[in-house]
Scaffold this active site. Structure first.
Site, PDB file in Angstrom:
ATOM      1  N   THR A  58     107.119  31.086  55.171  1.00 34.07           N
ATOM      2  CA  THR A  58     107.713  32.303  54.605  1.00 34.07           C
ATOM      3  C   THR A  58     109.061  32.652  55.223  1.00 34.07           C
ATOM      4  O   THR A  58     109.959  33.145  54.542  1.00 34.07           O
ATOM      5  CB  THR A  58     106.746  33.486  54.856  1.00 34.07           C
ATOM      6  OG1 THR A  58     105.493  33.145  54.291  1.00 34.07           O
ATOM      7  CG2 THR A  58     107.246  34.764  54.249  1.00 34.07           C
ATOM      8  N   ASP A 113     100.392  30.464  58.954  1.00 33.13           N
ATOM      9  CA  ASP A 113      98.961  30.244  58.675  1.00 33.13           C
ATOM     10  C   ASP A 113      98.324  29.216  59.614  1.00 33.13           C
ATOM     11  O   ASP A 113      97.206  29.421  60.081  1.00 33.13           O
ATOM     12  CB  ASP A 113      98.768  29.792  57.221  1.00 33.13           C
ATOM     13  CG  ASP A 113      99.015  30.930  56.238  1.00 33.13           C
ATOM     14  OD1 ASP A 113      99.126  32.089  56.691  1.00 33.13           O
ATOM     15  OD2 ASP A 113      99.107  30.665  55.024  1.00 33.13           O
ATOM     16  N   THR A 129      95.502  32.533  68.231  1.00 36.72           N
ATOM     17  CA  THR A 129      94.763  32.490  66.968  1.00 36.72           C
ATOM     18  C   THR A 129      95.453  33.450  66.016  1.00 36.72           C
ATOM     19  O   THR A 129      95.874  34.529  66.439  1.00 36.72           O
ATOM     20  CB  THR A 129      93.315  33.011  67.188  1.00 36.72           C
ATOM     21  OG1 THR A 129      92.702  32.194  68.171  1.00 36.72           O
ATOM     22  CG2 THR A 129      92.487  32.971  65.926  1.00 36.72           C
ATOM     23  N   THR A 132      82.806  29.016  71.370  1.00 37.79           N
ATOM     24  CA  THR A 132      82.183  30.232  70.843  1.00 37.79           C
ATOM     25  C   THR A 132      82.842  30.718  69.550  1.00 37.79           C
ATOM     26  O   THR A 132      84.047  30.572  69.361  1.00 37.79           O
ATOM     27  CB  THR A 132      82.182  31.376  71.884  1.00 37.79           C
ATOM     28  OG1 THR A 132      81.623  32.551  71.261  1.00 37.79           O
ATOM     29  CG2 THR A 132      83.576  31.717  72.380  1.00 37.79           C
ATOM     30  N   GLN A 133      82.032  31.323  68.688  1.00 38.80           N
ATOM     31  CA  GLN A 133      82.568  31.946  67.463  1.00 38.80           C
ATOM     32  C   GLN A 133      83.246  33.274  67.777  1.00 38.80           C
ATOM     33  O   GLN A 133      83.952  33.830  66.944  1.00 38.80           O
ATOM     34  CB  GLN A 133      81.435  32.246  66.479  1.00 38.80           C
ATOM     35  CG  GLN A 133      80.780  31.039  65.928  1.00 38.80           C
ATOM     36  CD  GLN A 133      79.633  31.374  64.965  1.00 38.80           C
ATOM     37  OE1 GLN A 133      79.466  32.504  64.540  1.00 38.80           O
ATOM     38  NE2 GLN A 133      78.865  30.365  64.628  1.00 38.80           N
ATOM     39  N   CYS A 134      82.970  33.826  68.965  1.00 38.37           N
ATOM     40  CA  CYS A 134      83.563  35.125  69.325  1.00 38.37           C
ATOM     41  C   CYS A 134      85.076  34.960  69.485  1.00 38.37           C
ATOM     42  O   CYS A 134      85.547  33.902  69.899  1.00 38.37           O
ATOM     43  CB  CYS A 134      82.980  35.632  70.640  1.00 38.37           C
ATOM     44  SG  CYS A 134      81.241  36.002  70.546  1.00 38.37           S
TER      45      CYS A 134
HETATM   46  N1  ASP Z   1     101.692  30.504  53.728  1.00 35.83           N
HETATM   47  C1  ASP Z   1     102.739  30.612  54.694  1.00 35.83           C
HETATM   48  C2  ASP Z   1     102.640  29.426  55.614  1.00 35.83           C
HETATM   49  O1  ASP Z   1     101.853  29.420  56.517  1.00 35.83           O
HETATM   50  C3  ASP Z   1     102.634  31.903  55.413  1.00 35.83           C
HETATM   51  C4  ASP Z   1     103.694  32.095  56.482  1.00 35.83           C
HETATM   52  O2  ASP Z   1     104.704  31.445  56.496  1.00 35.83           O
HETATM   53  O3  ASP Z   1     103.488  32.940  57.338  1.00 35.83           O
HETATM   54  O4  ASP Z   1     103.374  28.480  55.423  1.00 35.83           O
END
Ligand code: ASP
Length: 346
Positions: free
Chosen positions: A15, A92, A167, A279-281
């Protein structure tokens, strides 16, 4: 007077590199070779910026090992010419790619800062400018002629994290990332404050950069949920050529104690598959053997992922699985910190 630092900006996609065409209202890719001209604020920074861009910028959902190698090769090729690197990717999968890059570069002595944004750089309310400008400033930060940072980091919304501790936690908030098990390396407010005691200090100043490009991807994430069927676990563990499993367990590393479940894991381990308990936490650590529900995992040789994130566990598996290590060496190396990704507790 010393020369201003040279910073290489690598745009892979996401983005951040978009602008709005106000005539059509559509978002379109921005020509990153023109970045310094298009963002006049960058000229005020006390460093030389050069930018390169992937031929075809990609959404980070399309990132894979081939692109990880492309990124480290760009760093390798330019390592001696630049003092710091800023890598722009989509947010992402940024925690995955930046974690992988941290394992691919050994004896790193320069900062590599991953960043991106939730809104395109051409949007009026964008978070991209602050993320980009501060990331460049961080990459250019030096003390006594040496970079303040010598590790792979992720900067987003006023916080600099060790990349392999992060994360993505929000698809909406500008504060899109967190690092639950390791505090930020720096915070940006009126001043840019580095938490020096948390920053990795390279031990041997003379060790050359080593770039590892062999990664395995015969791996899987198996997330437990109450009621998961034996057939599901079995079919996953029987995937042909499977080499590694990130087993996402409950709480401090707990899993069902049923004999049939433990036997499936044990058979997979006997076949040479490496199973890591994570862990999932969102925060905290696996403590294998602490509860009765993880004693059997210990016994059958499940690797203790301690407080590693799933993203870093995937990256570490990709990295270690291609090394032909013995079962014991693999477990030993996985359970110890290689790039600050895991807290070693006595
Ligand atoms: N869908 C985009 C990506 O991960 C979202 C972003 O850029 O933050 O490429």
């Amino acid at each position: 007077m010393t020369n201003p630092p040279n910073i290489l900006l690598i745009y892979t996609g996401g983005t951040i590199g978009m602008v709005k065409d106000y005539k059509t209202n559509a978002l379109k890719a921005f020509d990153f070779s023109q970045i310094v001209d298009n963002i006049p604020e960058l000229q005020q920074l006390n460093c030389h910026i050069k930018s390169i861009s992937f031929k075809e910028p990609i959404d980070s959902s399309n990132m894979n090992i081939k692109y990880y190698v492309d990124i480290v090769e760009l760093i390798e090729k330019n390592y001696t010419k630049f003092d710091g690197f800023v890598i722009l990717t989509g947010s992402d999968t940024m925690s995955y790619v930046s974690s992988a890059v941290s394992f691919m570069l050994k004896n790193l002595k320069k900062p590599i800062i991953f960043t991106g944004s939730q809104l395109p750089i051409g949007d009026l309310r964008t978070d991209a400018k602050e993320n980009l400008i501060t990331s460049i400033q961080i990459a250019a930060s030096q003390e006594d002629g040496k970079p303040v940072l010598a590790e792979v980091c992720l900067y987003f919304e006023y916080k600099l994290y060790r990349a392999n501790r992060t994360t993505k936690i929000s698809a909406e908030q500008f504060e899109a990332f967190t690092s639950m098990n390791y505090p930020p390396l720096a915070e940006s407010g009126v001043h840019l404050n580095f938490n020096k005691h948390l920053i990795h200090q390279p031990k041997n100043k003379h060790d050359e950069l080593i770039v590892r490009k062999q990664l395995a991807n015969d791996i899987v994430i198996l997330k437990l949920f109450p009621g998961i069927r034996k057939e599901v676990v079995q079919s996953i563990l029987e995937i042909p050529n499977l080499k590694g499993v990130v087993l996402e367990t409950y709480g401090s590393g707990n899993a069902p104690t049923s004999k049939s479940f433990i036997k499936l894991l044990e058979d997979a381990i006997d076949k040479g598959i490496k199973i890591v308990n994570v862990t999932q936490c969102a925060g905290g650590s696996v403590i294998q053997g602490h509860y009765e529900t993880s004693v059997a995992l210990n016994k059958i040789g499940v690797i203790n992922g301690k407080d590693i994130t799933t993203e870093a566990a995937i990256a570490k598996l990709m990295h270690l699985l291609n090394k032909n290590l013995t079962v014991l060496d693999f477990k030993f190396l996985f359970e110890k910190s290689m790039r600050g990704e895991i807290t070693e507790v006595e």
